[in-house]
Design a protein around this motif. Structure first.
Motif, short mmCIF file in Angstrom:
data_model
loop_
_atom_site.label_atom_id
_atom_site.label_comp_id
_atom_site.label_asym_id
_atom_site.label_seq_id
_atom_site.Cartn_x
_atom_site.Cartn_y
_atom_site.Cartn_z
N MET A 1 0.90 -1.19 0.05
CA MET A 1 0.06 0.09 0.09
C MET A 1 0.99 1.31 -0.17
O MET A 1 1.89 1.33 0.78
CB MET A 1 -0.71 -0.04 1.08
N THR A 2 0.74 2.25 -0.79
CA THR A 2 1.54 3.36 -0.99
C THR A 2 0.64 4.53 -0.13
O THR A 2 -0.48 4.64 -0.26
CB THR A 2 1.54 3.99 -2.23
N VAL A 3 1.26 5.16 0.59
CA VAL A 3 0.62 6.22 1.50
C VAL A 3 1.61 7.52 1.75
O VAL A 3 2.99 7.00 1.37
CB VAL A 3 0.27 5.85 2.88
N ASN A 4 1.09 8.52 1.94
CA ASN A 4 1.98 9.70 2.09
C ASN A 4 2.60 9.35 3.55
O ASN A 4 2.14 9.04 4.42
CB ASN A 4 1.13 10.82 2.02
N THR A 5 4.00 9.84 3.79
CA THR A 5 4.40 9.55 4.94
C THR A 5 4.76 10.74 5.80
O THR A 5 5.19 11.66 5.24
CB THR A 5 5.91 8.98 4.69
N PRO A 6 4.05 10.77 6.87
CA PRO A 6 4.23 11.53 7.96
C PRO A 6 5.71 11.46 8.48
O PRO A 6 6.30 10.66 8.26
CB PRO A 6 3.22 11.36 9.19
N THR A 7 6.23 12.68 8.93
CA THR A 7 7.87 12.56 8.99
C THR A 7 8.06 12.00 10.21
O THR A 7 9.09 11.29 10.20
CB THR A 7 8.10 13.96 8.69
N THR A 8 7.49 12.26 11.30
CA THR A 8 8.11 12.02 12.66
C THR A 8 6.97 11.12 13.43
O THR A 8 5.71 11.32 13.43
CB THR A 8 8.43 13.09 13.42
N ALA A 9 7.44 10.08 14.29
CA ALA A 9 6.73 9.35 15.21
C ALA A 9 7.40 9.34 16.46
O ALA A 9 8.74 9.67 16.48
CB ALA A 9 6.43 8.12 14.73
N LYS A 65 9.90 19.63 19.35
CA LYS A 65 8.76 20.18 20.17
C LYS A 65 7.35 19.34 19.78
O LYS A 65 6.39 19.22 20.17
CB LYS A 65 8.44 21.72 19.66
N LYS A 66 7.44 18.83 18.53
CA LYS A 66 6.02 18.23 18.02
C LYS A 66 6.35 17.24 16.89
O LYS A 66 7.38 17.21 16.45
CB LYS A 66 5.05 19.32 17.22
N ASP A 89 0.58 15.75 16.97
CA ASP A 89 -0.78 15.96 16.10
C ASP A 89 -2.03 15.00 16.51
O ASP A 89 -2.99 15.06 16.55
CB ASP A 89 -0.61 16.09 14.67
N HIS A 90 -1.44 13.52 16.74
CA HIS A 90 -2.41 12.40 16.97
C HIS A 90 -1.54 11.66 18.09
O HIS A 90 -0.34 11.41 17.86
CB HIS A 90 -2.49 11.58 15.83
N ILE A 91 -2.16 11.23 18.93
CA ILE A 91 -1.95 10.21 20.20
C ILE A 91 -2.75 9.20 19.93
O ILE A 91 -3.82 9.15 19.87
CB ILE A 91 -1.99 11.12 21.47
N PHE A 92 -1.88 7.93 20.13
CA PHE A 92 -2.51 6.49 20.07
C PHE A 92 -1.96 5.83 21.32
O PHE A 92 -0.86 5.90 21.71
CB PHE A 92 -2.13 5.81 18.95
N LYS A 93 -3.03 5.56 22.32
CA LYS A 93 -2.53 4.98 23.64
C LYS A 93 -2.70 3.57 23.57
O LYS A 93 -3.71 2.83 22.86
CB LYS A 93 -3.38 5.62 24.77
N PHE A 94 -1.78 2.75 24.19
CA PHE A 94 -2.03 1.42 24.18
C PHE A 94 -1.65 0.81 25.64
O PHE A 94 -1.17 1.65 26.60
CB PHE A 94 -1.10 0.51 23.15
N SER A 95 -2.13 -0.29 25.81
CA SER A 95 -1.76 -0.87 27.13
C SER A 95 -1.74 -2.76 26.91
O SER A 95 -2.02 -2.93 25.73
CB SER A 95 -2.85 -0.72 28.25
#
Length: 180
Positions: A1-9, A65-66, A89-95
């Motif tokens: 799958m080709t997707v636009n790549t966000p720069t940082t995680a 900073k972001k 910009d987006h937060i995904f929480k896991f446990s």
């Protein structure tokens, strides 16, 4: 799958043996140009890039900073993420159990993710990236939706548990008969 790549995680997790962190890094490495890992409030964070795929320790002051997206272990959020001069910009929480508590604006990862029972897939990360790039037109990633129960698997586990209890009861009665 080709997707636009966000720069940082960023991954925020104090997994002692780093097994969960390493699995997340591997999933993210071909999808983000830079991945930061914060695993301790005292130790140095690491940065993973195409030039440093094994990760390189960096001073805290070099954390951005972001970031586009952060994957945060729910129990580590207070000590390692909140109160930092860093945001996402987006937060995904896991446990570990796949049932993380979330607050406003955060999305849950409803998948077990302990190293031996790691339920997050490459497809999940592709869905996250699509969601990040087009939040108003993309559905929530599947990993954010409540887990579906496999009733057959639950039934098998219940039967095995019942048989184990019957076997244990038989052993106890056998030893009680020997003592009499």
């Amino acid at each position: 799958m080709t997707v636009n790549t966000p720069t940082t995680a960023c991954i925020v997790c104090s997994d002692r043996k780093q097994k969960r962190v390493n699995k997340l890094v591997r999933l993210l490495q071909n999808k983000f140009s830079k991945i930061y890992v914060i695993s301790s409030d005292r130790g140095q964070p690491k940065a993973y890039t195409t030039q440093n795929p094994e990760g390189k320790k960096i001073p805290r002051k070099e954390l951005p900073k972001k970031v586009a997206v952060a994957f945060i272990h729910a129990s580590d959020a207070p000590a390692l993420w909140q109160g930092r001069d860093m945001n996402a910009d987006h937060i995904f929480k896991f446990s570990t159990d796949g049932n993380p508590p979330v607050t406003n604006g955060e999305l849950p990862i409803n998948r077990k993710n302990y190293p031996d029972d790691f339920g997050i897939t490459d497809e999940d990360i592709d869905q996250v990236i699509n969601y990040i790039n087009h939040p108003s037109s993309q559905p929530l990633p599947d990993m954010c939706k409540p887990a579906k129960f496999d009733w057959c698997e639950l039934g098998q586990k219940a039967i095995i548990n019942l048989l184990d209890k019957q076997e244990e009861r038989s052993r106890i009665f056998y030893f009680l008969r020997l003592e009499n």
